[in-house]
Design an enzyme around this catalytic site. Structure first.
Site, PDB file in Angstrom:
ATOM      1  N   ASP A   1       0.683  -1.424  -0.232  1.00  0.00           N
ATOM      2  CA  ASP A   1       0.147   0.557  -0.302  1.00  0.00           C
ATOM      3  C   ASP A   1       1.047   1.189   0.576  1.00  0.00           C
ATOM      4  O   ASP A   1       1.838   1.154   0.273  1.00  0.00           O
ATOM      5  CB  ASP A   1      -1.187   0.075   1.316  1.00  0.00           C
TER       6      ASP A   1
ATOM      7  N   HIS B   1       2.521   3.907  -9.100  1.00  0.00           N
ATOM      8  CA  HIS B   1       2.652   2.131  -9.314  1.00  0.00           C
ATOM      9  C   HIS B   1       3.206   1.802 -10.208  1.00  0.00           C
ATOM     10  O   HIS B   1       3.827   0.926 -10.044  1.00  0.00           O
ATOM     11  CB  HIS B   1       1.105   1.878 -10.373  1.00  0.00           C
TER      12      HIS B   1
ATOM     13  N   LEU C   1      11.275 -20.334  -5.113  1.00  0.00           N
ATOM     14  CA  LEU C   1      10.026 -19.388  -4.177  1.00  0.00           C
ATOM     15  C   LEU C   1       8.670 -19.464  -5.443  1.00  0.00           C
ATOM     16  O   LEU C   1       8.412 -19.414  -6.303  1.00  0.00           O
ATOM     17  CB  LEU C   1      10.436 -17.776  -4.690  1.00  0.00           C
TER      18      LEU C   1
ATOM     19  N   ARG D   1       2.303  -4.821   6.030  1.00  0.00           N
ATOM     20  CA  ARG D   1       1.086  -4.277   5.285  1.00  0.00           C
ATOM     21  C   ARG D   1       2.459  -2.828   5.320  1.00  0.00           C
ATOM     22  O   ARG D   1       2.252  -2.568   6.635  1.00  0.00           O
ATOM     23  CB  ARG D   1       0.030  -3.099   6.527  1.00  0.00           C
TER      24      ARG D   1
HETATM   25  C1  IPE Z   1      -5.390  -2.970   0.048  1.00  0.00           C
HETATM   26  O1  IPE Z   1      -4.923  -1.632  -0.419  1.00  0.00           O
HETATM   27  C2  IPE Z   1      -4.999  -3.536  -1.551  1.00  0.00           C
HETATM   28  C3  IPE Z   1      -4.190  -4.123  -2.402  1.00  0.00           C
HETATM   29  C4  IPE Z   1      -2.895  -3.214  -1.732  1.00  0.00           C
HETATM   30  C5  IPE Z   1      -4.032  -3.808  -3.246  1.00  0.00           C
HETATM   31  P1  IPE Z   1      -6.173  -0.802  -0.325  1.00  0.00           P
HETATM   32  O2  IPE Z   1      -5.184   0.900  -0.640  1.00  0.00           O
HETATM   33  O3  IPE Z   1      -7.246  -0.914  -1.514  1.00  0.00           O
HETATM   34  O4  IPE Z   1      -7.207  -0.303   0.297  1.00  0.00           O
HETATM   35  P2  IPE Z   1      -7.822   0.818   1.897  1.00  0.00           P
HETATM   36  O5  IPE Z   1      -8.652   0.888   0.805  1.00  0.00           O
HETATM   37  O6  IPE Z   1      -6.335   1.323   2.202  1.00  0.00           O
HETATM   38  O7  IPE Z   1      -8.350  -0.632   2.306  1.00  0.00           O
HETATM   39  C1  IPE Z   2      -1.393   0.415  -3.445  1.00  0.00           C
HETATM   40  O1  IPE Z   2      -1.609   1.754  -3.424  1.00  0.00           O
HETATM   41  C2  IPE Z   2      -2.138  -0.199  -4.602  1.00  0.00           C
HETATM   42  C3  IPE Z   2      -3.386  -0.878  -5.032  1.00  0.00           C
HETATM   43  C4  IPE Z   2      -3.921  -0.958  -4.590  1.00  0.00           C
HETATM   44  C5  IPE Z   2      -3.264  -1.136  -6.338  1.00  0.00           C
HETATM   45  P1  IPE Z   2      -2.876   2.844  -3.171  1.00  0.00           P
HETATM   46  O2  IPE Z   2      -3.252   2.875  -4.856  1.00  0.00           O
HETATM   47  O3  IPE Z   2      -4.098   2.060  -2.102  1.00  0.00           O
HETATM   48  O4  IPE Z   2      -1.973   4.483  -2.530  1.00  0.00           O
HETATM   49  P2  IPE Z   2      -2.245   4.930  -1.406  1.00  0.00           P
HETATM   50  O5  IPE Z   2      -2.996   4.259  -0.494  1.00  0.00           O
HETATM   51  O6  IPE Z   2      -3.860   5.811  -2.322  1.00  0.00           O
HETATM   52  O7  IPE Z   2      -1.287   5.953  -1.095  1.00  0.00           O
HETATM   53 MG    MG Z   3      -3.973   2.410  -0.658  1.00  0.00          MG
END
Ligand code: IPE
Ligand code: IPE
Ligand code: MG
Length: 250
Positions: free
Chosen positions: A25, A42, A136, A193
């Site tokens: 995340d 990303h 892995l 996380r």
């Molecule tokens: C969880 O992250 C999903 C992934 C890392 C793919 P999100 O960014 O979607 O989760 P929330 O919205 O913070 O709960």
């Molecule tokens: C995680 O990063 C990647 C996916 C959920 C695909 P985010 O895109 O959720 O990044 P934040 O949480 O907005 O910073």
């Molecule tokens: Mg996120």
């Protein structure tokens, strides 16, 4: 400790987790901090994936599950979803030779039938081509929802009960696990996380019953091999009791 020392201390400590799962995340926040588009975050996140897969293989980890895209993530703006799907396709294609070279077996968990056909094809091809690798196991959770997975398992169990393939007495932890999309994988020992959020976000709900949790404020694109090794070292110092009393305290 310098990185090499940290690596040898983690591998020498024994008690290496068998299965590490990561909620990757913070890509969006990483980009915003730099005045960039979320998609740039990303892209930067993919670089971290490559580094972490490599070090995970290096230290002899058996299973690495990466939460790559959740069912809820489909509700993000269309442009962002397309960019993530494009990255998935490009990266899978580009990295296939390295996966083969490093003996990594790629698998996926989630409703991958919901991926755009072209992306799904590329993914299934990489899964097929790495099928016999013995190093892995890299599990991508894609279009994944823990609740949906549990509901699907219940539906399938109900079907098998009706056809008398199983009886109610057969239903236990082990049988239920075998109806999940993660069938065949051990439950994660450690869940990392990144970016500080203290929640599961519909990730492996059943499988994480006794998983050790590790949350770091580091945003995913900034997450380094060292950060990964530190999380494992932290895990190695934990006392996993599974509801019991540790032998030393009896
Ligand atoms: C969880 O992250 C999903 C992934 C890392 C793919 P999100 O960014 O979607 O989760 P929330 O919205 O913070 O709960
Ligand atoms: C995680 O990063 C990647 C996916 C959920 C695909 P985010 O895109 O959720 O990044 P934040 O949480 O907005 O910073
Ligand atoms: Mg996120």
């Amino acid at each position: 400790m310098n990185p090499e020392e940290l690596k040898s201390s983690v591998t020498a400590a024994g008690k290496l987790p068998e299965h590490v799962a990561i909620i990757m995340d913070g890509n969006g926040r990483w980009a915003r901090k730099r005045g960039l588009l979320r998609t740039a975050g990303h892209r930067a996140g993919v670089k971290t994936v490559k580094k972490i897969v490599r070090i995970a293989g290096d230290i002899g980890l058996k299973y690495l599950t990466l939460f790559t895209f959740s069912t809820e993530n489909w509700k993000r703006p269309k442009d962002e979803v397309s960019a993530i799907m494009r990255l998935l396709e490009q990266t899978t294609k580009k990295e296939l030779s390295e996966l083969l070279e490093n003996n990594v077996r790629l698998i996926a968990t989630g409703n991958i039938e919901n991926l755009p056909p072209k992306k799904r094809e590329v993914l299934l091809d990489a899964i097929e081509r790495t099928r016999n690798n013995t190093g892995l196991v890299l599990n991508l959770a894609l279009s994944y929802s823990g609740r949906a997975e549990i509901l699907q398992a219940i539906k399938n169990i109900t079907t098998d009960l009706s056809s008398k393939k199983i009886s109610p007495d057969d239903i236990n932890d082990e049988l239920f696990s075998s109806y999940l999309q993660t069938n065949g994988l051990p439950d994660p020992d450690l869940l990392i996380r990144t970016s500080g959020e203290m929640r599961i976000s519909n990730f492996l709900l059943w499988q994480t019953a006794y998983t050790e949790l590790y949350v770091t404020d580091v945003l995913w694109p900034d997450f380094s091999e060292d950060d990964f090794l530190k999380a494992i070292a932290d895990y190695q110092r934990r006392d996993r009791r599974f509801g019991m009393v540790s032998p030393s305290k009896k």
